[in-house]
Design an enzyme around this catalytic site. Structure first.
Site, PDB file in Angstrom:
ATOM      1  N   SER A  63       1.277  -1.215  -0.010  1.00 49.43           N
ATOM      2  CA  SER A  63      -0.397   0.369   0.115  1.00 49.43           C
ATOM      3  C   SER A  63       1.228   1.208  -0.585  1.00 49.43           C
ATOM      4  O   SER A  63       1.885   1.413   0.522  1.00 49.43           O
ATOM      5  CB  SER A  63      -1.399   0.246   1.190  1.00 49.43           C
ATOM      6  OG  SER A  63      -1.599  -1.275   1.353  1.00 49.43           O
ATOM      7  N   HIS A  91       1.112  15.983  -0.686  1.00 49.78           N
ATOM      8  CA  HIS A  91       1.610  17.536  -2.060  1.00 49.78           C
ATOM      9  C   HIS A  91       1.618  17.648  -1.545  1.00 49.78           C
ATOM     10  O   HIS A  91       0.264  18.726  -1.166  1.00 49.78           O
ATOM     11  CB  HIS A  91       1.742  16.643  -3.341  1.00 49.78           C
ATOM     12  CG  HIS A  91       1.668  15.474  -3.671  1.00 49.78           C
ATOM     13  ND1 HIS A  91       3.267  14.985  -4.264  1.00 49.78           N
ATOM     14  CD2 HIS A  91       0.749  14.230  -4.329  1.00 49.78           C
ATOM     15  CE1 HIS A  91       2.581  13.915  -5.187  1.00 49.78           C
ATOM     16  NE2 HIS A  91       1.571  13.388  -5.026  1.00 49.78           N
ATOM     17  N   CYS A 148      -4.338  -1.976   1.071  1.00 44.76           N
ATOM     18  CA  CYS A 148      -4.455  -3.401   0.505  1.00 44.76           C
ATOM     19  C   CYS A 148      -4.704  -4.742   2.031  1.00 44.76           C
ATOM     20  O   CYS A 148      -3.937  -4.522   2.670  1.00 44.76           O
ATOM     21  CB  CYS A 148      -3.997  -3.673  -0.134  1.00 44.76           C
ATOM     22  SG  CYS A 148      -4.444  -2.634  -1.767  1.00 44.76           S
TER      23      CYS A 148
END
EC number: 4.1.1.50
Length: 264
Positions: free
Chosen positions: A113, A118, A141
């Site tokens: 995962s 950002h 996941c």
């Protein structure tokens, strides 16, 4: 207490939590506007963001596989962390001097995962409104839930407006072969927020339950102008100017919250 669902093989569900966090301020002069960008670049540089995401990994109970980070010119930063449910402990076969596996026997890492962040500082050169946006994606996941990181991330940033999206994709099978497209109950992202957070924000939901898609928008209720002033504006504004700036900042926040341009 509900009995645990017994699965056939690995839990193949992908759970993704996406944030857009906005911090708004008013910087009157070009010098203050530039100083604000420099402040944001320093306060939320790649090193600081890495520290925050590392804590997120601990909160959701995952393990770090790899970290990539970058500061950008003239502004902004990014960090990506690859994570796993399983502890990262090398086996004897991984460290001994022996040939590696052949291509046909390499298994896909289904439990991998990632977390990404950002930053986007932005300034309106005429109106003096400065916005700092942070985009964060926590994608897991398996059984790990990214929802555990919700409160922590909101409190790590000066969050005036927050948009949160949570979606579950894929399916997993139980031992009888039945597909399960979600493995936990949820009717609103708000249920995963602490009481003090729910009290602090005006919130709106748009959920598509049949698609396992959940969306919550958050707008800070308490508005104190002094919390939104940067540089000379903290002490140089007249009462009339403060009223004008208050209207301008609130208007900016509403446009971002509703994601549309609104008449002044």
């Amino acid at each position: 207490m509900k009995s645990k669902l017994k699965l056939h093989g690995f839990n193949n569900l992908t759970k993704t939590l996406s944030f857009n966090i906005y911090d708004i301020c008013y910087a009157e002069t070009p010098q203050d506007q530039q100083a604000y960008v420099e402040y944001i670049n320093q306060e939320y540089n790649a090193e600081r963001l890495t520290q925050i995401l590392t804590e997120v990994v601990e909160i959701i109970g995952a393990n770090i596989l790899n970290i990539a980070s970058q500061n950008y010119e003239p502004q902004g930063a990014s960090v990506t962390i690859l994570i796993s449910e399983e502890p990262v402990t090398p086996t004897e076969s991984q460290i001994e001097e022996s040939p590696g596996p052949l291509p046909e026997i390499i298994l896909a890492h289904l439990d991998k995962s990632h977390i990404t962040v950002h930053t986007y500082p932005e300034i309106h050169p005429d109106a003096g409104i400065a916005t700092f946006r942070v985009d964060i994606d926590v994608s897991t996941c398996g059984v790990i839930s990214p929802l555990k990181a919700l409160n922590f991330l909101i409190h790590q940033f000066d969050s005036d407006i927050v948009t949160v999206d949570y979606r579950v994709r894929g399916f997993t099978r139980d031992v009888e072969g039945n597909k399960h497209f979600i493995d936990h109950e949820i009717n609103s992202i708000q249920n995963y927020l602490s009481e003090d957070t729910r009290d602090a924000y005006q919130m709106t939901d748009v959920n598509v339950y049949q698609e396992n898609l959940f969306h919550t928008k958050m707008l800070l209720k308490n508005f104190e102008l002094d919390n939104y002033l940067f540089g000379d504006a903290t002490s140089n504004l007249s009462s009339e100017q403060r009223a004008q700036v208050t209207e301008r900042v609130k208007h900016e926040m509403l446009e971002i919250f509703y994601a549309r341009n609104m008449p002044s």
